[in-house]
Each structure stands twice: as structure tokens, then as C-alpha cells.
Design a protein around this motif. Structure first.
Motif, PDB file in Angstrom:
ATOM      1  N   TRP A  73      -1.626   2.109   2.735  1.00  0.00           N
ATOM      2  CA  TRP A  73      -2.566   3.049   3.788  1.00  0.00           C
ATOM      3  C   TRP A  73      -3.354   2.041   4.511  1.00  0.00           C
ATOM      4  CZ3 TRP A  73      -1.027   7.084   4.356  1.00  0.00           C
ATOM      5  CH2 TRP A  73      -0.458   8.196   3.383  1.00  0.00           C
ATOM      6  N   CYS A  92      -1.197   0.859   7.277  1.00  0.00           N
ATOM      7  CA  CYS A  92      -0.894   2.086   8.154  1.00  0.00           C
ATOM      8  C   CYS A  92      -2.284   2.118   9.261  1.00  0.00           C
ATOM      9  CB  CYS A  92      -0.857   3.314   7.480  1.00  0.00           C
ATOM     10  SG  CYS A  92       0.957   3.576   6.750  1.00  0.00           S
ATOM     11  N   THR A 127       2.453   7.005  10.091  1.00  0.00           N
ATOM     12  CA  THR A 127       1.534   7.221   9.155  1.00  0.00           C
ATOM     13  C   THR A 127       1.316   8.724   8.706  1.00  0.00           C
ATOM     14  OG1 THR A 127       0.118   5.394  10.246  1.00  0.00           O
ATOM     15  CG2 THR A 127      -1.045   6.914   8.794  1.00  0.00           C
ATOM     16  N   PHE A 159      -6.700   6.258  -2.749  1.00  0.00           N
ATOM     17  CA  PHE A 159      -7.606   6.806  -1.843  1.00  0.00           C
ATOM     18  C   PHE A 159      -9.083   6.628  -2.078  1.00  0.00           C
ATOM     19  CE2 PHE A 159      -4.102   9.818  -0.414  1.00  0.00           C
ATOM     20  CZ  PHE A 159      -4.092   9.367   0.610  1.00  0.00           C
ATOM     21  N   LEU A 199      -4.597  13.053   6.344  1.00  0.00           N
ATOM     22  CA  LEU A 199      -3.750  12.257   5.430  1.00  0.00           C
ATOM     23  C   LEU A 199      -3.995  13.158   4.172  1.00  0.00           C
ATOM     24  CD1 LEU A 199      -3.528   8.578   5.841  1.00  0.00           C
ATOM     25  CD2 LEU A 199      -1.776  10.180   6.226  1.00  0.00           C
TER      26      LEU A 199
END
Length: 1018
Positions: A286, A289, A309, A340, A365
Motif C-alpha cells: 500500500w 501504491c 492501485t 491498514f 480502498l
């Protein structure tokens, strides 16, 4: 008869009360020389006679102990004889047998033939079963008769011996080999499992808690034997992983159209090799991205990163979810949740991404991951609430502009609908299809749709259908002016779209052409151009027509369209159609006020245009035509159908490349005239939209030839973005200086950005694979600090993914042999750079071998000249009777490694490896390079001179073992000669049972014998 005589001799010695040494002297006198005592079953005969009564015969036992101490009998024969005693009720006999075990079980070894070592493995397995049966028997007795001191003592005695035996890694390794043998007659692993089950069931009857705990520990050691190679040491803690970051940057920047599975497998390979915890692994993906989103140039590149992404990476994670992560059974959904949570702490990164995209990127996302089942609803809600979203818009003017992530997510289903629409039959009313295509051309719709198609793997289908649509206007029946206009527009728009796809995403020939080209390549040179995949990275892929005719656009693309690294011949027959058609086209362009549309075959017009342009150019240069006349002709070319202008410019670019500086003025003027849009009232529908795409296509085509003379295609326009990633190389620096400077910049930053990747690729194309790899290896060998050397390895591994196959062949087949065979280079292999190079070499070898043999090539291979790569056919000849250059090098070294000592082993070739027994194709360049590298390593180990090169070999093998522990077992080490094992165990760092198990192929009988011999001697 010999056994009977042996028993009589034992009884005679007992009757006459011989001492142990008298017995040994007399028995040796009375039995023939040459026959071994194991062959005569001496240990079993002594054991049998000693255990006849309720208690053991001490005198005969003394004979056995003397035979063991004087090595008259082998340890394996004693253990085999001992495991045949099954009357555990005779506790004194059992106690005596356990005491005999104590004599040698702490120093079990075998220095004989490989078969004798295998015999020790089987005997050890048998004694494990015997000890487990004893434990089970005494546990059962405690259950039946209750607590008993003598029974507990016997149980404790069996448990202690079992624990002491299995607490040794060496002994467990030998049992592991016996487990794989599983040959009839002796004990098998199923006997162990049954005995373990009996002990486990009876544990509850053991009243002594301490004894019960120790028994459980002993049993767990036995159970751990099958998992010996899967045990992992704790990985070192790292806060970031540059290789993951750089690899994602590479894929997002250059390989949006690549298939998802090779990307997933490559990521899993990196995760295994570096032992990255799953949450940190996902976090690094992540982070890369978001970094790519922030730094991507505006326009097409930004849309490509957005699609990568928000569309591709969630699908990648969905496939990663199916792989065993090895993180102590933790659910992958929880790993994504933790990732996350970590990402939420990187507020500056998220804020910058939100500002660039003008939306809540993380929120979008989270919703996508929730839809795919990567996040649960409660976790999604919780994570969303933690993000304090206050996007700082770039300017007040664009506050109402829809953000790219939202547009990309909506474009995905639109792509599917458009594909269905284009696939329908439009022969009766093509006007409806024209409306759809016109809508696609407006604004940035086309780039949005292409980015979404590329990220979801639909771009090839998109291209196929538009090639088919481009063929549709070939079929002409009686038509009026309106239907002629529609037909011309369908041809023109589909042609423009396909050119735009090729320039943005590359092109790929169809599979049948690929195989033809591969066969042709083998006819000329087998391996020199192997890594080119015989074609550039393409997405254009048409289905062969029933008639076998190649579609017009595909023919034009391969022979006429200028691309980076592609040289065109302006005199090629494809630019020389029938003279009559050329003359009529020139006349039409010169005399008519505008192009006619009715009954025109546009593919023929496009093929005739280059020859017509040549005629016009010759006439102008000879003074036949004026500038105004040429302007009128170019206006006619671009006035209706833009594809004609593109075909004209394509030929002019190829022509200009062949001219000197002073001869380029008029062709370049014609190019400028064609690039400039024609603003008039009498143009076809969607002209403004079409001409924007036409100008972009032409600008990409012409960029190189105009750059060569520092000329400009047209005056710079306000707000116009330059072509991204062009002209990255410094104007005055030599390329080796540019490479060194860029790499040092990347090293200081700690990560690779998109611009650096494009610069590295330009240098790779310009300098060649050997030059590129060799200079970057030199940069690695300069690093004398451990931390920086490790960072260089991670960065180089990802940079090498630009062309993994060819770079690996060069690294393993040329650079490493040069370093290992030339003593002048040995000093550069000292640690830490030497160890770092060993790690990089193993990583490249494993990745290349894995992708090569799964057929999961990354389709990022660019067209590149390979003259710098030495012909692998001569370096590693296909005919094994022909001496290779490398083997001539090796023959100058000192003696080959000593062969194993048994007669069977001595006949084994010093180069025999598991790959030969598995009949691996040695015509494959990668297989051949690996086999020769391991032969060279074997030669280094067998030589009498030690130094940094020996340390490098040790580091190389240690890294192989470390990577094999994580699930990639059975790959490159199959090319290692069996004789090399005995040399490796002479190195202290590699003289470990688990290392021997890891480096030998235990699926082969010969592999098990080699491993047993090496471990038994430790």
C-alpha cells in the motif's frame, strides 16, 4: 552354519568363563578373516544368548560391551538387535539394554559406506519405535495395576533415553531419512505414528506430573521429525522492505497490463525469501501504491497508477489470500486489517495522496477491499472512522472535478459493456456503434477506459475486438455518402484507438507467431536472443482468421509503425504497393479539393500513403512542387481520415532516420504540416476529438528523430504536458557515470521511484545486459557497511526485475564465474559485500527458475539488442562431449573433490546431480548456467586454496538453505553435484544436519544415501 557355530562359540566361552578380551581373541582366531561381524550377526547372537533368562547374563553382556567398545560390531547392528527384544515385563533385561544404549547413543556416527549409513538410519528408527513401545507398555501397566515405583522407574528410564536420543538434531535428521526410505522388512514411519498414538492415549494414567510432562516433550520431539525442514528461525526486524516497494513501483509504472498471477507469485517469492510478516508485507504494498499515485505525472500515467492501485492490487491481495502465509495460522483478513491500521499512522502520506487525487483514497480502498472479502464489515467501519478526512483540494477551480479513483471504479463495468456493444452485429446499422466510439473519444474517457481494461486484464480483448472492427470497413457494397462517412469514421477511430493502445501499453504478437519466431531463433542462435521473448511486450493479439489472413492493423503495426528500440526500413516492400494505386492516390491528393469517401478501401489507401508521400517529397526536393502545393496535399491527407496522416508520418520518421542532418529539413517540415490540426467546416464527425489523439500519436512517433537534431516538432503550447519519462539521460555524462549517480541517489533515498526505473531501463537498453549488470554489481561490491550492503541487495533485486531472465543468466553465467576463477578479484568477495552478492545471486536464481519453469514470464521484456551477451551455446555447449569454456577454466584448478569412499560411490561422476536423475532439460540456458555454476562452486570447495571466494561459496549455500526453509525447496539445488555435499560439511557453518537435509534431494535414493553418509560422519 556360521551362525550356529557362532552360538556354540558364545556358549563355550560362557561355560569356560572366558574374560571379555579372551573371548575376543579366541573368536577372532576361530572365524575366517574377511567376513564382517555384522554379516555374521554377532550383536544379535550375543543379545539373544544374554537375554534367555529372567535377568540378563552378565558375562555374555560383557562380551557385547567389549565388542561395542572395540568396534567389532557397528552401532546399527546393536540398535537393530536391541529393538527386537519385546518382553518389557522383564524389567532387569530392559534396564541392561538401556545401559548398553548409554555406551554410544551420545556419539552415534558411521564412517563407512553409504549403505551402512542408511542401515544406521533404519536402526535408529527401529529403536525409536522400541522406546515408544516400552513407554506405552509401562503407561498401560500403570493404568492396570496402579502406581508402582519400579514401573515408574522403568518408564522414566525409557523416557530419558528417548528424550536424549531425539533431542539431538543429528539423530532426528537420520530418522527423517529412514522415514523417507520406507522399504519393506524394517520399521516404517507408520509404526512410529501408531506407537506415538498409544503413548498419547495412555499419558493420563501416569500419576507423576513431572514424568508426564517430560514424556510429552519426548513425544513432541518425535512428532517434529517430518517438519524438520519447515522450521524457521525468527526473522530480523525491519521497519521497511525496499524490494517490495521497488517491485510494486516497477509493476505499477511499466506493467499494468501484465497478468496478475506472475505478479502474485513474484511477491510471494520476495515474502518467503525475506521472511516478511504478512501485515508489514501488505503495508509495504500500500505504501508503494500511494507513493506511485503521488509522484506519477499528470495525464495517462496518473490514470494508470490509479487503476493499478484501486483495481489491480485488491485483486492481487485476493489471490494472496489463497496462499498459506505461514504466520502462525493468523487469518489473512486480520493481516490486511493490521496493515491498514499501520497505514492510518502514516498521515502525511495519506494527506498527500488525498490532495493529489482530490478524494478520500483510503476510504475508497477500504470499500473495495470490503467488497472483495478482504476486510470484514466491522473492521471496515472501524478503520473508516479512524481516518479524519479533510482533503485539501489542489485549487478552488478543480473542487468540482470528479476524482480519478471514482472515475476508474466506474469505468470498469463500462469496459465490459463497451466490449459487448462492439461485439454485436453492426452490419445493418453501424451509426449506433459510431455514437459509442465518439463518446469514448471525448475528454479523457478513452484513457480511463484503457487504464481500467489494462488493470483488469481486458485490454487484450479490447484490442482484439477493435482489430476486428478495423477490418469491418473492408467490406463495401453499394453505399451512399452517409454510409461511406460512417465506414471511414469506423476505420479511422478504431485505427487511432489501436495506435494509442500500442503507444501507451505496448504490443504482443499472437501465440502462433511467437512459436514460429522461437523456432527461427533456434535455427540461427539458440540462446543469444532467448530473453527477448522473440517479440516486444505487446497487448495487441488478434485471433487468426479462418482464411489465415493477418489483419491489416497487425501487419501495419509490425512492419510500419515506429516504436522505441524498433528500426524500420523505409524501402521495405510494405511501403511499396502497386504503382497504379500510388499514382491515383497522388493525383487525388494533388488535384482534388478534398478526399473522396465513397467506395474507398481505406486499408489500401493507408498502405499506399507512404509511397505517395515519397513521390511528393521527391517532387518538392526537385522543385516540381511548391511549399503551398505540398501544404495542400498534407491538408488533404489529414483533412478527413487521420489514419492516413499517421501512416504518412510513420514512413517519414523511418525515412528521416536514414538521412544526414542537412537532408532532414523538408521531411521534417512535412511532418510538422501533418501534425498541425486542420480547422475547417468540411471535416468529418468527431474531427476535433480524433485530431487530439492523432497529434499525440505523431508526437510519440517523432520525439526521437526531432531530439537527435535538437529540432522542435511544434511550438510549446501553454498547459501542454511533455511526454512523460522522455529525455531522462543526462546530455553530457557518460552512461556509466549516469548509472552510478542514479544508483547512489536511489541508495540514499532507500527506495526506487518511477523516474529512476525509466532511467534504469533506458540505460539497460543502451548499455546492454552485461554492461548494466556488471556495473551495478560493482556498485554493490563497493559497500563495506553491512546495513548499506543489505539495502543495495534489496534495491538491485527489484531493479533486476526489469529483465530478470537475461540479467540472471549474465550474473550467474558470466560475472560470478569471472569473480570466482580470477584470484585478482577474490578480495572484492570479502564480507560484507561478498555475502550481499551471494544473497542477491540466490534471490535472482530462485526467482528466475521459479518463473521460468512455471511459464509465468512477466511480459515486460522490451526489444533490446543482445550483442553484448556471450553466446550461451558456446559458453555451455549442448553437446556434452564438447569441452565448454567454463570446464576448461575448471580444469586449470586443482584436483577435483574426493569421491565418496564406497565402491558404488566411487563410480559416481563428480558432476552427477539430482537434475540429471530427474532428466531436467539441459538445453535450457538457465538450467545449463545453474549446473555449470554449481560445478564451479564444487571446484572451489575441492581446491586446496581458501580465501574470500571460499567464504562467498559458504554464504551462497547458506542463503540457498535459508530460502529453501521457507517453502521453495527442490529448485536450484537440484543442479548441485552429489559429491559436493561431502565438501560442504567440511565448512563449520554448513556442518549441520538440517543444512545437509536441505541441500540434498531426499526424494531420490541416491540423495538419501549421500545425506545419510554426510550426517552420520558429523
Amino acid at each position: 552354519m556360521k551362525v550356529v557355530n557362532l552360538k556354540q562359540a558364545i556358549l563355550q566361552a560362557w561355560k569356560e568363563r572366558w574374560s571379555d578380551y579372551q573371548w575376543a581373541i579366541n573368536i577372532k582366531k576361530n572365524f575366517p578373516k574377511g567376513a564382517t561381524w555384522d554379516y555374521l550377526n554377532l550383536a544379535e547372537a550375543l543379545m539373544e544368548q544374554a537375554m534367555i533368562g529372567p535377568s540378563p547374563n552378565p558375562l555374555i553382556l560383557s562380551y557385547l560391551k567389549y565388542a561395542i567398545s572395540s568396534q567389532m560390531v557397528s552401532y546399527s547392528s546393536v540398535l537393530t538387535a536391541l529393538s527386537k527384544f519385546d518382553d518389557f515385563s522383564r524389567e532387569l533385561c530392559v534396564k541392561s539394554l538401556l545401559e548398553i544404549m548409554d555406551m554410544f547413543c551420545h556419539r552415534l556416527s558411521c564412517h563407512g559406506k553409504a549403505e551402512e549409513c542408511i542401515g544406521l538410519c533404519r536402526a535408529l528408527l527401529g529403536v525409536v519405535v522400541w522406546l515408544l513401545q516400552g513407554c506405552a507398555w509401562y503407561c498401560e501397566r500403570l493404568r492396570e495395576l496402579g502406581s508402582s515405583a519400579s514401573t515408574e522407574a522403568s518408564l522414566r528410564a525409557c523416557q530419558e533415553r528417548l528424550y536424549n536420543l531425539m533431542n539431538s538434531t543429528k539423530n532426528r535428521a537420520l530418522v527423517h531419512i529412514a522415514r523417507l526410505e520406507e522399504q519393506g522388512g524394517g520399521c516404517s514411519w507408520s509404526n512410529v505414528e501408531q506407537s506415538v498414538l498409544k503413548v498419547t492415549d495412555a499419558l493420563g494414567s501416569v500419576p507423576n506430573q513431572t514424568l508426564r510432562t517430560k514424556l510429552e516433550e519426548s513425544v513432541s520431539l518425535v512428532k517434529s521429525i517430518p517438519m524438520m525442514l519447515s522450521e524457521q528461525s525468527e526473522p530480523k526486524f525491519h521497519a521497511s522492505f525496499p524490494s517490495v516497494h521497488a517491485f510494486i513501483m516497477l509493476e505499477g509504472t511499466m506493467n499494468l497490463t501484465g497478468e496478475t498471477q506472475p505478479l502474485v507469485e513474484q511477491l510471494m517469492m520476495i515474502k518467503r525469501m525475506q521472511r516478511i510478516p504478512a501485515p508489514l508485507f501488505v503495508l509495504e504494498i500500500w505504501k508503494a501504491c500511494f507513493t506511485g499515485l503521488i509522484e506519477s505525472p499528470e495525464g495517462t500515467e496518473e490514470l494508470k497508477w490509479t487503476a493499478f492501485t484501486f483495481l489491480k492490487i485488491p485483486q492481487v491481495l485476493l489471490r494472496l489470500k489463497k496462499y498459506p502465509q505461514g504466520d502462525k495460522g493468523q487469518d489473512f483478513m486480520e493481516d490486511v486489517n493490521i496493515a491498514f491500521q499501520y497505514l492510518l499512522k502514516l498521515t502525511p502520506l495519506l494527506d498527500k495522496a488525498d490532495q493529489r487525487c482530490n478524494c478520500d483514497c483510503l476510504g475508497m480502498l477500504l470499500q473495495e477491499c470490503n467488497k472483495l472479502g478482504l476486510l470484514s464489515d466491522p473492521n471496515t467501519t472501524c478503520l473508516t472512522s479512524k481516518r479524519e478526512f479533510a482533503p485539501r483540494l489542489k485549487t478552488a477551480e478543480n473542487a468540482n472535478i470528479q476524482p480519478n479513483p471514482g472515475l476508474i471504479l466506474r469505468a470498469e463495468p463500462t469496459v465490459t459493456n463497451i466490449l459487448k456493444t462492439v461485439d454485436a452485429d453492426h452490419s445493418k446499422s453501424p451509426e449506433g456503434l459510431l455514437g459509442v466510439l465518439g463518446h469514448m473519444l471525448s475528454g479523457k474517457s478513452l484513457d480511463l477506459l484503457l487504464a481500467a481494461a489494462a488493470a483488469t486484464g481486458k485490454l487484450k480483448s479490447f484490442a482484439r475486438k477493435f482489430i476486428k472492427l478495423n477490418e469491418f470497413p473492408k467490406h463495401i457494397s453499394g453505399e451512399g455518402s452517409k454510409s461511406a462517412s460512417v465506414r471511414a469514421l469506423l476505420f479511422d477511430i478504431s485505427f487511432l484507438m489501436l495506435c494509442h493502445v500500442v503507444q501507451t501499453y505496448g504490443s504482443e504478437v499472437s501465440s502462433w507467431q511467437y512459436y514460429i519466431m522461437m523456432i527461427m531463433a533456434r535455427v540461427f542462435i539458440l540462446c543469444r536472443y532467448f530473453g527477448k521473448s522473440a517479440c516486444s511486450f505487446m497487448v495487441i493479439l488478434s485471433d487468426p482468421s479462418p482464411s489465415g489472413e493477418t489483419p491489416f492493423f497487425e501487419t501495419w503495426l509490425q512492419t510500419c509503425m515506429p516504436e522505441e528500440g524498433k528500426t524500420l526500413n523505409p524501402d521495405h516492400p510494405c511501403f511499396r504497393p502497386e504503382p497504379g494505386k500510388v499514382e491515383s492516390l497522388v493525383t487525388l491528393l494533388n488535384n482534388a479539393s478534398e478526399m473522396k469517401l465513397v467506395q474507398v478501401k481505406w486499408h489500401e489507401i493507408c498502405l499506399s500513403t507512404p509511397a505517395a508521400i515519397l513521390e511528393v517529397l521527391n517532387a518538392w526536393e526537385n522543385g516540381v512542387l511548391s511549399v503551398e502545393a505540398v501544404q495542400k496535399i498534407t491538408d488533404n491527407i489529414k483533412g478527413k481520415v487521420c489514419s492516413m496522416a499517421i501512416c504518412a508520418v510513420a514512413w517519414l520518421v523511418a525515412h528521416v532516420r536514414m538521412l544526414g542532418r542537412d537532408e532532414r529539413e523538408k521531411p521534417q517540415t512535412m511532418i510538422r504540416q501533418l501534425v498541425t490540426p486542420l480547422y475547417g467546416e468540411n471535416t468529418l464527425q468527431f474531427y476535433n476529438e480524433r485530431v487530439i489523439i492523432m497529434s499525440s500519436i505523431m508526437e510519440h512517433m517523432c520525439a526521437d528523430v526531432f531530439q537527435q537534431t535538437a529540432a522542435t516538432l511544434r511550438p510549446p503550447m501553454e498547459g501542454q504536458e511533455p511526454i512523460p519519462y522522455r529525455n531522462l539521460l543526462p546530455a553530457k555524462d557518460p552512461i556509466h557515470v549516469a548509472l552510478s549517480k542514479q544508483f547512489q541517489t536511489v541508495l540514499r533515498k532507500g527506495w526506487v521511484d518511477s523516474r529512476a526505473l525509466h532511467l534504469f531501463e533506458s540505460l539497460l537498453n543502451m548499455g546492454g545486459v552485461f554492461w548494466f549488470t556488471n556495473n551495478l554489481v560493482k556498485e554493490l561490491l563497493k559497500e563495506t557497511r553491512q546495513e548499506w550492503a543489505d539495502r543495495v541487495v534489496e534495491l538491485l533485486y527489484s531493479i533486476f526485475c526489469l529483465d530478470t531472465q537475461q540479467i540472471t543468466l549474465t550474473l550467474l553465467g558470466t560475472i560470478l564465474p569471472d569473480l570466482l576463477t580470477d584470484s585478482a578479484h577474490w578480495h572484492s568477495l570479502a564480507d560484507p559485500p561478498g555475502k550481499a552478492l551471494a544473497k542477491l545471486s540466490v534471490w535472482c536464481a530462485l526467482s528466475s527458475y521459479s518463473s521460468h519453469h512455471k511459464g509465468s514470464f512477466s511480459a515486460r521484456q522490451r526489444k533490446r539488442q543482445r550483442e553484448d551477451i556471450e553466446d550461451y551455446n558456446s559458453l555451455f555447449p549442448l553437446d556434452d562431449t564438447q569441452p565448454s569454456k567454463l570446464m576448461r577454466l575448471l580444469s586449470s584448478n586443482e584436483d577435483e573433490p574426493a569421491a565418496l569412499s564406497s565402491p558404488g560411490d566411487r563410480s559416481m561422476s563428480s558432476s552427477l546431480s539430482a537434475s540429471q536423475l530427474h532428466t531436467v532439460n539441459m538445453r535450457d540456458p538457465l538450467n545449463r548456467v545453474l549446473a555449470n555454476l554449481f560445478l564451479l562452486i564444487s571446484s572451489v570447495l575441492g581446491s586446496k586454496m581458501a580465501g574470500p571466494h571460499t567464504q562467498f561459496v559458504q554464504s551462497f549455500m547458506e542463503e540457498c538453505v535459508d530460502c529453501l526453509e521457507q517453502g521453495s525447496r527442490g529448485s536450484i539445488l537440484q543442479f548441485m553435484p552429489f559429491t559436493m555435499v561431502s565438501e560442504l560439511v567440511k565448512l563449520p557453518a554448513l556442518a549441520k544436519p538440517r543444512v545437509v537435509l536441505a541441500i540434498t534431494d531426499l526424494t531420490l535414493p541416491l540423495g538419501r544415501r549421500v545425506a545419510a553418509k554426510a550426517i552420520s560422519a558429523l
